[in-house]
Scaffold this motif. Structure first.
Motif, PDB file in Angstrom:
ATOM      1  N   ILE A   1       0.820  -1.219   0.000  1.00  0.00           N
ATOM      2  CA  ILE A   1       0.000   0.000   0.000  1.00  0.00           C
ATOM      3  C   ILE A   1       0.850   1.264   0.000  1.00  0.00           C
ATOM      4  O   ILE A   1       0.361   2.328  -0.379  1.00  0.00           O
ATOM      5  CB  ILE A   1      -1.013   0.034   1.174  1.00  0.00           C
ATOM      6  CG1 ILE A   1      -0.309   0.050   2.522  1.00  0.00           C
ATOM      7  CG2 ILE A   1      -1.988  -1.107   1.088  1.00  0.00           C
ATOM      8  CD1 ILE A   1      -1.253   0.426   3.647  1.00  0.00           C
TER       9      ILE A   1
ATOM     10  N   ASP B   1       3.048   1.774  -2.045  1.00  0.00           N
ATOM     11  CA  ASP B   1       3.261   2.038  -3.470  1.00  0.00           C
ATOM     12  C   ASP B   1       1.942   2.065  -4.235  1.00  0.00           C
ATOM     13  O   ASP B   1       1.930   1.998  -5.464  1.00  0.00           O
ATOM     14  CB  ASP B   1       4.156   0.947  -4.080  1.00  0.00           C
ATOM     15  CG  ASP B   1       5.511   0.867  -3.398  1.00  0.00           C
ATOM     16  OD1 ASP B   1       6.097   1.937  -3.145  1.00  0.00           O
ATOM     17  OD2 ASP B   1       5.970  -0.260  -3.113  1.00  0.00           O
TER      18      ASP B   1
ATOM     19  N   ASP C   1      -0.588   4.436  -4.196  1.00  0.00           N
ATOM     20  CA  ASP C   1      -1.267   5.702  -4.459  1.00  0.00           C
ATOM     21  C   ASP C   1      -1.638   5.822  -5.947  1.00  0.00           C
ATOM     22  O   ASP C   1      -0.799   5.620  -6.832  1.00  0.00           O
ATOM     23  CB  ASP C   1      -0.385   6.879  -4.066  1.00  0.00           C
ATOM     24  CG  ASP C   1      -1.100   8.213  -4.211  1.00  0.00           C
ATOM     25  OD1 ASP C   1      -2.183   8.351  -3.636  1.00  0.00           O
ATOM     26  OD2 ASP C   1      -0.572   9.096  -4.903  1.00  0.00           O
ATOM     27  N   GLY C   2      -2.893   6.112  -6.223  1.00  0.00           N
ATOM     28  CA  GLY C   2      -3.355   6.280  -7.590  1.00  0.00           C
ATOM     29  C   GLY C   2      -3.708   4.993  -8.301  1.00  0.00           C
ATOM     30  O   GLY C   2      -4.219   5.034  -9.426  1.00  0.00           O
ATOM     31  N   ARG C   3      -3.460   3.838  -7.669  1.00  0.00           N
ATOM     32  CA  ARG C   3      -3.795   2.576  -8.309  1.00  0.00           C
ATOM     33  C   ARG C   3      -5.281   2.261  -8.134  1.00  0.00           C
ATOM     34  O   ARG C   3      -5.958   2.815  -7.276  1.00  0.00           O
ATOM     35  CB  ARG C   3      -2.932   1.431  -7.736  1.00  0.00           C
ATOM     36  CG  ARG C   3      -1.437   1.652  -7.864  1.00  0.00           C
ATOM     37  CD  ARG C   3      -0.997   1.834  -9.309  1.00  0.00           C
ATOM     38  NE  ARG C   3      -1.228   0.642 -10.125  1.00  0.00           N
ATOM     39  CZ  ARG C   3      -0.364  -0.347 -10.267  1.00  0.00           C
ATOM     40  NH1 ARG C   3       0.803  -0.310  -9.640  1.00  0.00           N
ATOM     41  NH2 ARG C   3      -0.632  -1.369 -11.049  1.00  0.00           N
TER      42      ARG C   3
ATOM     43  N   LEU D   1      -7.098   4.464  -5.328  1.00  0.00           N
ATOM     44  CA  LEU D   1      -6.511   4.585  -3.995  1.00  0.00           C
ATOM     45  C   LEU D   1      -5.846   5.947  -3.819  1.00  0.00           C
ATOM     46  O   LEU D   1      -4.754   6.193  -4.317  1.00  0.00           O
ATOM     47  CB  LEU D   1      -5.520   3.456  -3.760  1.00  0.00           C
ATOM     48  CG  LEU D   1      -6.160   2.065  -3.694  1.00  0.00           C
ATOM     49  CD1 LEU D   1      -5.095   1.001  -3.537  1.00  0.00           C
ATOM     50  CD2 LEU D   1      -7.175   1.987  -2.569  1.00  0.00           C
ATOM     51  N   SER D   2      -6.539   6.806  -3.106  1.00  0.00           N
ATOM     52  CA  SER D   2      -6.046   8.136  -2.747  1.00  0.00           C
ATOM     53  C   SER D   2      -5.538   8.076  -1.303  1.00  0.00           C
ATOM     54  O   SER D   2      -5.699   7.055  -0.619  1.00  0.00           O
ATOM     55  CB  SER D   2      -7.180   9.155  -2.896  1.00  0.00           C
ATOM     56  OG  SER D   2      -8.339   8.706  -2.208  1.00  0.00           O
ATOM     57  N   PRO D   3      -4.897   9.133  -0.808  1.00  0.00           N
ATOM     58  CA  PRO D   3      -4.337   9.091   0.558  1.00  0.00           C
ATOM     59  C   PRO D   3      -5.338   8.700   1.639  1.00  0.00           C
ATOM     60  O   PRO D   3      -4.992   7.937   2.556  1.00  0.00           O
ATOM     61  CB  PRO D   3      -3.828  10.523   0.758  1.00  0.00           C
ATOM     62  CG  PRO D   3      -3.459  10.974  -0.617  1.00  0.00           C
ATOM     63  CD  PRO D   3      -4.493  10.363  -1.522  1.00  0.00           C
ATOM     64  N   ASP D   4      -6.588   9.178   1.541  1.00  0.00           N
ATOM     65  CA  ASP D   4      -7.579   8.828   2.560  1.00  0.00           C
ATOM     66  C   ASP D   4      -7.922   7.341   2.525  1.00  0.00           C
ATOM     67  O   ASP D   4      -8.117   6.716   3.575  1.00  0.00           O
ATOM     68  CB  ASP D   4      -8.843   9.678   2.376  1.00  0.00           C
ATOM     69  CG  ASP D   4      -9.401   9.594   0.967  1.00  0.00           C
ATOM     70  OD1 ASP D   4      -8.614   9.610   0.006  1.00  0.00           O
ATOM     71  OD2 ASP D   4     -10.633   9.537   0.814  1.00  0.00           O
ATOM     72  N   LYS D   5      -7.990   6.766   1.306  1.00  0.00           N
ATOM     73  CA  LYS D   5      -8.298   5.333   1.184  1.00  0.00           C
ATOM     74  C   LYS D   5      -7.142   4.491   1.700  1.00  0.00           C
ATOM     75  O   LYS D   5      -7.346   3.457   2.345  1.00  0.00           O
ATOM     76  CB  LYS D   5      -8.587   4.987  -0.275  1.00  0.00           C
ATOM     77  CG  LYS D   5      -9.699   5.803  -0.914  1.00  0.00           C
ATOM     78  CD  LYS D   5     -11.018   5.601  -0.214  1.00  0.00           C
ATOM     79  CE  LYS D   5     -12.182   6.264  -0.949  1.00  0.00           C
ATOM     80  NZ  LYS D   5     -12.103   7.725  -0.996  1.00  0.00           N
ATOM     81  N   ILE D   6      -5.914   4.923   1.424  1.00  0.00           N
ATOM     82  CA  ILE D   6      -4.744   4.194   1.902  1.00  0.00           C
ATOM     83  C   ILE D   6      -4.669   4.253   3.426  1.00  0.00           C
ATOM     84  O   ILE D   6      -4.321   3.264   4.086  1.00  0.00           O
ATOM     85  CB  ILE D   6      -3.474   4.762   1.243  1.00  0.00           C
ATOM     86  CG1 ILE D   6      -3.464   4.379  -0.252  1.00  0.00           C
ATOM     87  CG2 ILE D   6      -2.219   4.248   1.943  1.00  0.00           C
ATOM     88  CD1 ILE D   6      -2.353   5.015  -1.054  1.00  0.00           C
TER      89      ILE D   6
END
Length: 409
Positions: free
Chosen positions: A36, A38, A40-42, A165-170
């Motif tokens: 996770i 790595d 971001d944005g996936r 996957l944005s920062p809040d989701k991560i």
């Protein structure tokens, strides 16, 4: 050497249909597991279930005192409830004593609520003398307590397939103890710019030369659409060099996109190269700008030849290629970033061809940019574009138009 002739010029709708069929035939979504850190944005390839209850225990949501609500009934500033404090529980520690009748525990935000307590009184409504705590307001059961599993229960879906996957989701994944996720693999695309006149932007501009802008512009658009980008560099208008560059690109990537070398003029040899290596499926679309666009197939991989002018290259990419790349990469279509505005000035179009017109957004109005597709200032000043249907010759001032926005697409 004289250039090749166009194949039959086809309508944009037919070009989109044919291109979509090629993508469906030649490509399928892949998946991979990533850390996770790595991610971001996936784009998630599976639903993610929480392996734990969140929060994992009853916890205080305020600094104060954990109490039995019944011990505080009727309390006010004149007649405070008096309780004895038996311990202090900080976040990260575990209470060791049960809160019985007449007792309380000093507690910090995020700390576990001790057995026997069913409410937390905020510290602002108390005062303390030695081991006595005076409660000035009555509490009610569950006050300022986040119950175990009140956020999400173990086994419930935390994030759905297709979530970017944005920062809040991560952060949410980390809170549930998840360290790896399955994501949709990024399609890889090799970007090549062609033309004897091109030099790298870092080079020294000489007479007759121009800086290559398409490599950077297309690479940015591809990354935004969820791709990984390979850089094939600048290739001269030379049959052998272009052929070798395309073959290298096909070895490194799932797809090759070139710009320049697509029209039926002298020195434009992409169509001939594709004829040798594979097949040309589309050469010529009834659009303005972008008529000489080429779509071909080599070794079961798509090769796209976009026009050389920056405006043409980006608009054809966004209108013809990007939707299918987004679908392949799991990204949502960018059509959500469309704004309905009034046209600020009368616009003339070429009947019989879909016309893409760059515009600036000016409040509630779209103001056409009357520059040709080679004008860099047109791109610099544009906020988006409008698609004028092929059967429309004039859009009058004040008519409503749909503007596809470049920013926040």
């Amino acid at each position: 050497m004289m250039g090749v002739e166009f194949l039959e010029i086809i309508d944009l709708d037919d070009a989109r249909r044919i291109t979509g069929e090629l993508f469906s035939e030649l490509y399928s979504q892949g998946t991979e597991s990533v850390d996770i850190l790595d991610a971001d944005g996936r784009v998630l390839a599976d639903d993610i279930e929480s392996p734990v209850d969140l929060p994992p225990f009853d916890r205080a949501s305020r600094d104060g005192y954990a109490v039995r609500a019944a011990d505080t009934f009727g309390a006010d500033e004149e007649n405070p409830a008096t309780l004895r404090c038996i311990e202090t529980v900080e976040a990260g520690s575990v209470p060791s004593l049960e809160v019985a009748e007449g007792l309380c525990t000093r507690i910090s935000t995020g700390a576990p609520v001790p057995e026997g307590a069913d409410a937390v009184v905020m510290v602002e409504y108390t005062w303390e003398e030695v081991d006595r705590v005076y409660i000035q307001r009555p509490a009610y059961p569950s006050q300022h307590i986040a119950a175990r599993g009140s956020d999400i229960r173990a086994g419930n879906v935390l994030l759905r397939t297709g979530t970017v996957l944005s920062p809040d989701k991560i952060a949410a994944l980390s809170a549930a103890g998840i360290t790896r996720v399955n994501v949709i693999s990024k399609p890889s695309v090799c970007v090549i710019s062609t033309g004897n006149e091109l030099i790298e932007p870092s080079g020294q501009l000489e007479p007759g030369k121009i800086f290559d802008s398409n490599s950077a512009g297309l690479s940015s658009a591809l990354k935004e659409a969820g791709c990984s980008v390979k850089h094939g560099g600048i290739v001269r208008d030379d049959y052998g060099e272009l052929r070798d560059a395309i073959l290298r690109g096909l070895e490194e990537a799932d797809m090759v996109i070139t710009s320049g070398g697509t029209s039926a003029g002298a020195g434009d040899i992409l169509s001939e190269v594709l004829d040798e290596l594979g097949r040309v499926v589309i050469h010529g679309i009834s659009i303005k700008p972008g008529k000489p666009t080429i779509v071909g197939v080599v070794d079961d991989k798509i090769v796209v030849g976009l026009p050389g002018f920056p405006v043409s290259a980006l608009i054809v990419f966004m209108s013809l290629i990007e939707p299918f790349i987004r679908k392949l990469s799991g990204r949502k279509a960018s059509s959500g970033h469309v704004k309905t505005l009034k046209l600020a000035e009368r616009l003339h179009s070429s009947r019989g061809r879909v016309h893409y017109a760059l515009v600036m957004v000016d409040g509630d109005y779209a103001r056409p940019i009357f520059k040709d597709s080679g004008a860099v200032a047109a791109l610099a000043g544009a906020d988006g574009y409008i698609e004028v249907p092929k059967n429309v010759e004039i859009i009058n001032e004040g008519e409503e138009v749909e503007v596809v926005l470049f920013e926040n697409r």
